[in-house]
Design a protein around this motif. Structure first.
Motif, short mmCIF file in Angstrom:
data_model
loop_
_atom_site.label_atom_id
_atom_site.label_comp_id
_atom_site.label_asym_id
_atom_site.label_seq_id
_atom_site.Cartn_x
_atom_site.Cartn_y
_atom_site.Cartn_z
N THR A 1 95.19 -100.24 -31.77
CA THR A 1 96.14 -99.73 -30.78
C THR A 1 95.91 -98.25 -30.53
N ARG A 2 94.78 -97.94 -29.92
CA ARG A 2 94.52 -96.56 -29.49
C ARG A 2 95.54 -96.16 -28.43
N TYR A 3 95.83 -97.08 -27.51
CA TYR A 3 96.90 -96.91 -26.52
C TYR A 3 98.01 -97.89 -26.88
N SER A 4 99.25 -97.47 -26.75
CA SER A 4 100.36 -98.35 -27.06
C SER A 4 101.01 -98.83 -25.76
N PRO A 5 101.60 -100.02 -25.76
CA PRO A 5 102.22 -100.55 -24.55
C PRO A 5 103.59 -99.92 -24.31
N ARG A 12 102.25 -105.53 -21.73
CA ARG A 12 102.27 -106.22 -23.02
C ARG A 12 100.94 -106.05 -23.71
N LEU A 13 100.96 -106.24 -25.02
CA LEU A 13 99.77 -106.19 -25.85
C LEU A 13 99.28 -107.62 -26.07
N SER A 22 94.44 -107.07 -28.57
CA SER A 22 94.89 -105.68 -28.41
C SER A 22 94.65 -105.12 -27.01
N ILE A 61 95.78 -104.39 -23.18
CA ILE A 61 97.08 -104.15 -22.55
C ILE A 61 97.00 -104.65 -21.11
N GLN A 118 103.66 -89.80 -23.19
CA GLN A 118 103.40 -89.43 -24.58
C GLN A 118 101.98 -88.88 -24.74
N LYS A 153 99.03 -91.47 -24.36
CA LYS A 153 98.82 -92.51 -25.35
C LYS A 153 99.63 -93.78 -25.10
N ARG A 154 100.61 -93.73 -24.21
CA ARG A 154 101.41 -94.93 -23.91
C ARG A 154 101.20 -95.31 -22.46
#
Length: 89
Positions: free
Chosen positions: A43-47, A52-53, A57, A59, A71, A74-75
Motif C-alpha cells: 500500500t504505497r498509495y492508500s484508498p 477501493r483496494l 493492492s 486501487i 495527504q 499518498k491517498r
C-alpha cells in the motif's frame, strides 16, 4: 587443464519482464466506474473516497469522476461527476 567451462548453458542470463506498476490515472484526470487508478505492491498509495483496494493492492474507482490526491499525494480519491453519488459501496 582448462579453467574455463565450455560453451554450455549459463547459470545467469535470465531476467523477468517488467510489471508496469504505478499510476494509471493522474490528478485531474477523468475515470469511469471500475477504472484502475494505481497498480502497486503493498500500500504505497492508500484508498480514499469513492475508491477501493483490490486483492492485488490495485486501487480502482467506484464512481465516474475526477481523480485527486491528498495527504501529500499518498491517498487517492475520486470526486464524483454528479452530486447524487454520495453513497460509498
Amino acid at each position: 587443464m582448462a579453467h574455463k567451462k565450455g560453451q554450455g548453458s549459463v547459470k545467469n542470463g535470465r531476467d523477468s519482464l517488467p510489471k508496469r506498476r504505478g499510476l494509471k490515472a493522474y490528478g485531474g484526470q477523468a475515470v469511469t466506474v471500475g477504472s484502475i487508478i494505481v497498480t502497486q505492491c503493498g500500500t504505497r498509495y492508500s484508498p480514499g473516497r469513492f475508491v477501493r483496494l483490490a486483492k492485488d493492492s490495485s486501487i480502482f474507482a467506484l464512481v465516474d469522476g475526477t481523480v485527486y490526491f491528498d495527504q501529500s499525494g499518498k491517498r487517492v480519491n475520486v470526486q464524483p461527476a454528479d452530486a447524487t453519488a454520495t453513497k460509498v459501496f
